[in-house]
Design a protein around this motif. Sequence first.
Motif, mmCIF file in Angstrom:
data_model
loop_
_atom_site.group_PDB
_atom_site.id
_atom_site.type_symbol
_atom_site.label_atom_id
_atom_site.label_comp_id
_atom_site.label_asym_id
_atom_site.label_seq_id
_atom_site.Cartn_x
_atom_site.Cartn_y
_atom_site.Cartn_z
ATOM 1 N N ASP A 259 0.811 -1.151 0.100
ATOM 2 C CA ASP A 259 0.002 0.108 -0.071
ATOM 3 C C ASP A 259 0.714 1.107 0.047
ATOM 4 O O ASP A 259 0.290 2.385 -0.474
ATOM 5 C CB ASP A 259 -0.927 -0.066 1.332
ATOM 6 C CG ASP A 259 -2.075 -1.111 1.248
ATOM 7 O OD1 ASP A 259 -2.927 -1.144 0.324
ATOM 8 O OD2 ASP A 259 -2.193 -1.869 2.190
ATOM 9 N N ALA A 292 -3.200 3.149 4.822
ATOM 10 C CA ALA A 292 -3.789 2.759 3.561
ATOM 11 C C ALA A 292 -5.671 2.986 3.818
ATOM 12 O O ALA A 292 -6.165 3.320 2.931
ATOM 13 C CB ALA A 292 -3.287 1.266 3.427
ATOM 14 N N THR A 305 -7.788 -2.200 -0.729
ATOM 15 C CA THR A 305 -6.745 -3.093 -0.251
ATOM 16 C C THR A 305 -7.031 -4.505 -0.103
ATOM 17 O O THR A 305 -8.206 -4.813 0.337
ATOM 18 C CB THR A 305 -5.850 -2.370 0.965
ATOM 19 O OG1 THR A 305 -4.727 -2.864 1.428
ATOM 20 C CG2 THR A 305 -6.941 -2.474 2.206
#
Length: 366
Positions: A259, A292, A305
Amino acid sequence: MLAAGALAGCERGSSAGGGDSTAGPRGCPAVLARAKAAVERAERNDAPWNGPTHGPRAVPGKTIVYVAQTMTNPGVAGAAQGVREAAKAIGWRVRVIDGGGTPAGIQAALSEAVTLKPSGIVIGGFDPKSTARQVAQANAAGIPLIGWHAVASPGPSARPRLFTNVTTRVEDTARISADWVIARSNGRAGAVIFTDASIPFARHKSELIRKGLARCRDVRLLAYENIPIPDAGSRTPQEVSSLLSRFRDEWTYSVAINDLYFADAAPALRAGGRRGSGPPFNIGAGDGDPSAFQRINHRQYQAATVPEPLSQQGWQMIDEFNRAFSGRAPSGYTAPVHVSTAANSAGATSWNPPGYRAAYRKIWGS
């Protein structure tokens, strides 16, 4: 169109006019249907704990050293925090030694760890083959080694000798990342992959992502960007600016093996006039650190993610050490693949399977 073999060897982004594709009619209706079904399953939050519920009681008085590839890698740092938390729960001590992201630094960190003669050592996010001498010393001293993202597959490893390796299955992570791009784009995308080819695990993951995207004819791979994680802060903005200049509106999706690339990409995307909500729509194929989730929840240059359950994996490593100290086999557990978006995260800054803390505490009797 760039051949797959040449693409795999690229050292930085390379454009391919037609991108990787498969033969057949335009689109990929069967692949698209399977991708949408897989993503829908992976986005569920209500799956019950399916990890271990039985094991040895806590062995007292142990000391663990966590050797980190670099604590600037949010995944490595998140797993380390999980180890600290679990060690406190079981009554052990933990020391973290940061390798700084360089071969020499990682070798020195593992040498120091072996010298300390701890009860166990975590190989935190680096290839044990790069520290073969230190691994051999730990093996000879009878110090159990447990990897976190140290080798490609979860479970025990004979060469290098690890009691177990804790990670999600890279095949699952790569596949669901590619599925997300295919599903969200309805099989029409211009994609960029960001990877760190210096880490075998990461390179393998990005190659699997490339193959996953290639299942759909009209998902074109525009570029394959090799940026070492320690250099991501300085190199990613430059590479992103170049990609914007080269591909403009063709670039609609990105997949990164970590990320953190999107944290570093954000300023360049913003300067290039791109909205935080995309395109390009960006998914991180691994880690899922708090920053993230913040980008995802605020729709700032990251849409999804595939998070590693970093805290749970830290607890799992402590449980695996306890099994090693008790003469038991590894648990064999691997966390299920999951996709987090703004729609299903409910403002959270991490994802972990529900119920893991209570399950491990019950096993240990703590």
